[in-house]
Design an enzyme around this catalytic site. Structure first.
Site, mmCIF file in Angstrom:
data_model
loop_
_atom_site.group_PDB
_atom_site.id
_atom_site.type_symbol
_atom_site.label_atom_id
_atom_site.label_comp_id
_atom_site.label_asym_id
_atom_site.label_seq_id
_atom_site.Cartn_x
_atom_site.Cartn_y
_atom_site.Cartn_z
ATOM 1 N N LYS A 193 30.694 77.309 19.219
ATOM 2 C CA LYS A 193 31.682 76.410 18.611
ATOM 3 C C LYS A 193 32.520 75.735 19.695
ATOM 4 O O LYS A 193 32.911 74.577 19.554
ATOM 5 C CB LYS A 193 32.580 77.158 17.616
ATOM 6 C CG LYS A 193 33.350 76.169 16.709
ATOM 7 C CD LYS A 193 34.062 76.766 15.531
ATOM 8 C CE LYS A 193 34.675 75.642 14.686
ATOM 9 N NZ LYS A 193 35.718 76.097 13.768
ATOM 10 N N ASN A 249 40.552 80.013 15.696
ATOM 11 C CA ASN A 249 39.806 79.216 16.669
ATOM 12 C C ASN A 249 39.754 79.848 18.044
ATOM 13 O O ASN A 249 40.661 80.570 18.444
ATOM 14 C CB ASN A 249 40.459 77.841 16.820
ATOM 15 C CG ASN A 249 40.219 76.942 15.635
ATOM 16 O OD1 ASN A 249 39.131 76.933 15.089
ATOM 17 N ND2 ASN A 249 41.234 76.205 15.228
ATOM 18 N N GLY A 294 43.683 79.386 5.542
ATOM 19 C CA GLY A 294 43.930 80.644 4.838
ATOM 20 C C GLY A 294 44.068 80.433 3.337
ATOM 21 O O GLY A 294 43.490 81.181 2.531
ATOM 22 N N GLU A 348 46.481 74.631 20.205
ATOM 23 C CA GLU A 348 45.775 75.895 20.494
ATOM 24 C C GLU A 348 45.084 75.799 21.852
ATOM 25 O O GLU A 348 43.873 76.027 21.974
ATOM 26 C CB GLU A 348 44.783 76.196 19.366
ATOM 27 C CG GLU A 348 45.486 76.457 18.031
ATOM 28 C CD GLU A 348 44.530 76.931 16.941
ATOM 29 O OE1 GLU A 348 43.673 76.135 16.518
ATOM 30 O OE2 GLU A 348 44.639 78.096 16.528
ATOM 31 N N ALA A 383 46.352 75.779 5.848
ATOM 32 C CA ALA A 383 45.316 75.150 5.035
ATOM 33 C C ALA A 383 44.076 76.038 4.928
ATOM 34 O O ALA A 383 43.553 76.261 3.831
ATOM 35 C CB ALA A 383 44.945 73.792 5.627
#
Lengths: 307, 307
Positions: free
Chosen positions: B182, B101, B12, B266, B10
Site C-alpha cells: 500500500k 495507515n 471507523g 500522517e 469517517a
C-alpha cells in the site's frame, strides 16, 4: 566608455547607473520603465547612498548601436530572445558581460558571438525594482568577474571599470568555478525557499530536516562542479555557506521573490542546466534532480499554466 | 459479536456502522460527533446505499469495557494516546484490528498487548466526515486483512466478519507485505500531492517530472520493502499502480485533504517509519527521505507551528 545595458531590471539599472554616474556613456534597453526613465531619469535608492541619473533609455537595441561593452542583465528565462537584443550593439571588438544567474549563459553567448570577448559577472546583491524609474538597493553589492576562456588580464580590465565606479569587485581565475561556487549557495537556498512552502533562508537554517537537505544539495553541487573542471573543497565550502547564511536572517532569495510575485523562475539556469551537466558527467545528483522537478512544476502551477 | 470502534472518524464510523447494520453489537468511542450520534444515530451516505444506524456512542473507553473485537481507526498522528484508549476494551481473548495507515502501528500494538491477537486492516476507500453524525462514503471500499504473525486461518475469521456485512474483503498472507504494497502507492501519490503544491493524482500523472519522481519513489519503496521480508516484483507493481491511478481522475489522497483542512498529516507512519526502516536495513532511499523532510516541514508550516 560607450556601454549598453540589455535587460534593465534592478541589477542592470543599479550597476549601469553606477557606471553612468562615474562618467561613462551608458545606454539602457528597457520595456516597463521606458517612459518614466525618459522623462525623469533613473532614481537609485541605495544602501551606499541615493543618487539620480538622467539616463538614456531605448526601446530597441538598433537605436543604441555598437558599443565598447554590452552588459546583459536579462533574466535567464529570457535567454531565447537575448541574441536578437544583443546583436545590434555588438561591434568587432565589443566585450559582452553576462550579469546573470546560473549555468550555461556564457556558453550560449559564445555560440552566437564567439568566445573571445565573453565575460561572466556574478552579482552578490539584494535589490529590486520599485515604481517605474526607481531601483531599491537594499544590501550587499559585490561583483565577481571572470572571462569565458579565463583570460585574467582582460578580466582585470572589466573589474577595474566597475572598481573605478566605487564598487567592490574581484577577479575569479576560472569562470566555471565561480559559477558552480555560486550555485553551491543558490541550489540549496534559492530553490528550497520555494519548494519548502515559500520560506526565507532562516527557516531553512532553523529546521533540521531542511538544513540537512541544504547540505546534501551542496555536496551534490560540489561533486558535479568538481567533475566539471572545478576544484571545490567540500567541507570548508559547506561550512562557509552555512556560516554566511546564518548572518542573513530572514533573507528572501530572488527566486522566492519571483515566486511570490508569480513571475517565471530561473529554474533552468539554476537547476536544469546543472542537472543536465551532472548527468553528462555521470555524477549522481538525486536531490538536485528532485528539486528541479518539484520547482519546475511549482513554477508552472504558480503561474497558472497547469490546469 | 461485541465490537468497539476506537477513533470514530469517517473510516471507523463507516465500517463500524456496516457491522452494526449486520447485527453486531458495536460501540463507538467518539469526540466531535458524540452528542449528535447519541441524539440522532449515525447517518451513512454511501455509494453502496445510504442507511441510518441508531449507534451507541461513548466519551470514555471505560464505559465500553472489554469486547470481542477492537477496531482501532485513529489517525496515526494520535498513536501516542492509542494505548490508553484501547486498553479498557481489551479482555484476555480480544482481537485488535488496526484499520490505520502506514507502517509500524501493529508492532506498537504488540508491544502493549502482545502479538498474538493483533490484526492489520487496509481500507481502500474514499470517505470523509460531514456534519456531526454524518459520514460520506464516496467510492471504493475494499478491505484487506492480515495477522501480525501471519496466521491465515484467524485472518480469514476477521475477513468473514466484514464479508458477511456485505463488504469486499481479501486476506493477505503477509501483513508486512500488504503494508509495504500500500505504501508503494501512498508514498508517491499521497505525499507528492502535498509537496508539489497541493495537487491531485491527475497532476502527478500528467507531469513528466512528477511522474518520474513517483516512479523513483515506488522503486525505492519496493527495494525497502523487499529488504523487509517482502517479495514485491518492481516492474509489474509500478505498472499496476500507474494503471490504477490513471483511472482515478482528480483524486485527492486523504493526506491532501488533511493538508487543505490544515490538519496534522500522517507523515510519520507513511514516510518517517519507512525511511527509518530502510536506513536500518541499509537501503538507500534518497527521494523518500527528501519527501519526508519536505512534507514534515510543510505540515508544521501549514498548521502555523513554524514562525
Amino acid at each position: 566608455m560607450r556601454i549598453a545595458v540589455i535587460g534593465s531590471g534592478a541589477v542592470g539599472c543599479l550597476y549601469g547607473a553606477r557606471l553612468g554616474r562615474a562618467g561613462h556613456d551608458v545606454h539602457f534597453l528597457m520595456r516597463r520603465d521606458l517612459d518614466a526613465v525618459r522623462r525623469h531619469g533613473l532614481m537609485i535608492h541605495s544602501c551606499d547612498g541615493d543618487f539620480h541619473l538622467p539616463a538614456k533609455a531605448y526601446a530597441r537595441s538598433e537605436d543604441i548601436g555598437p558599443v565598447d561593452l554590452v552588459i546583459c542583465a536579462l533574466k535567464t528565462t529570457n535567454l531565447d530572445v537575448a541574441e536578437a537584443l544583443i546583436r545590434p550593439c555588438m561591434g568587432p571588438t565589443t566585450n559582452l558581460l553576462a550579469l546573470m544567474n546560473g549555468l550555461g549563459v556564457e556558453e550560449r553567448f559564445a555560440e552566437w558571438f564567439g568566445a573571445a570577448n565573453i565575460f561572466g559577472g556574478l552579482a552578490f546583491v539584494c535589490s529590486n525594482r520599485g515604481e517605474p524609474g526607481h531601483v531599491h538597493h537594499l544590501s550587499y553589492g559585490r561583483l565577481v568577474f571572470a572571462h569565458l576562456l579565463d583570460d585574467l588580464d582582460r578580466t582585470r580590465g572589466i573589474a577595474d571599470l566597475f572598481a573605478a565606479a566605487g564598487l567592490t569587485t574581484s577577479v575569479a581565475p576560472s569562470l566555471v568555478q565561480a559559477r558552480w561556487e555560486k550555485l553551491v549557495w543558490n541550489i540549496p537556498f534559492s530553490t528550497l525557499a520555494v519548494t519548502a512552502g515559500a520560506v526565507t533562508t532562516r527557516h531553512i537554517m532553523e529546521d533540521d530536516g531542511l538544513r540537512e537537505l541544504a547540505r546534501l544539495l551542496m555536496v551534490e553541487t560540489i561533486a558535479a562542479g568538481n567533475a566539471n573542471r572545478c576544484t571545490l573543497d567540500a567541507e570548508p565550502l559547506v561550512e562557509k555557506m552555512f556560516a554566511n547564511t546564518a548572518t542573513m536572517g530572514d533573507y528572501k532569495p530572488s527566486m522566492l521573490i519571483d515566486y511570490q510575485c508569480k513571475r517565471e523562475l530561473e529554474v533552468e539556469s539554476i537547476l536544469g542546466e546543472p542537472v543536465r551537466r551532472a548527468a553528462a558527467l555521470n555524477v549522481a545528483v538525486p536531490h538536485m534532480a528532485m528539486q528541479y522537478r518539484l520547482a519546475s512544476f511549482l513554477d508552472r502551477l504558480n503561474r497558472g499554466l497547469i490546469q
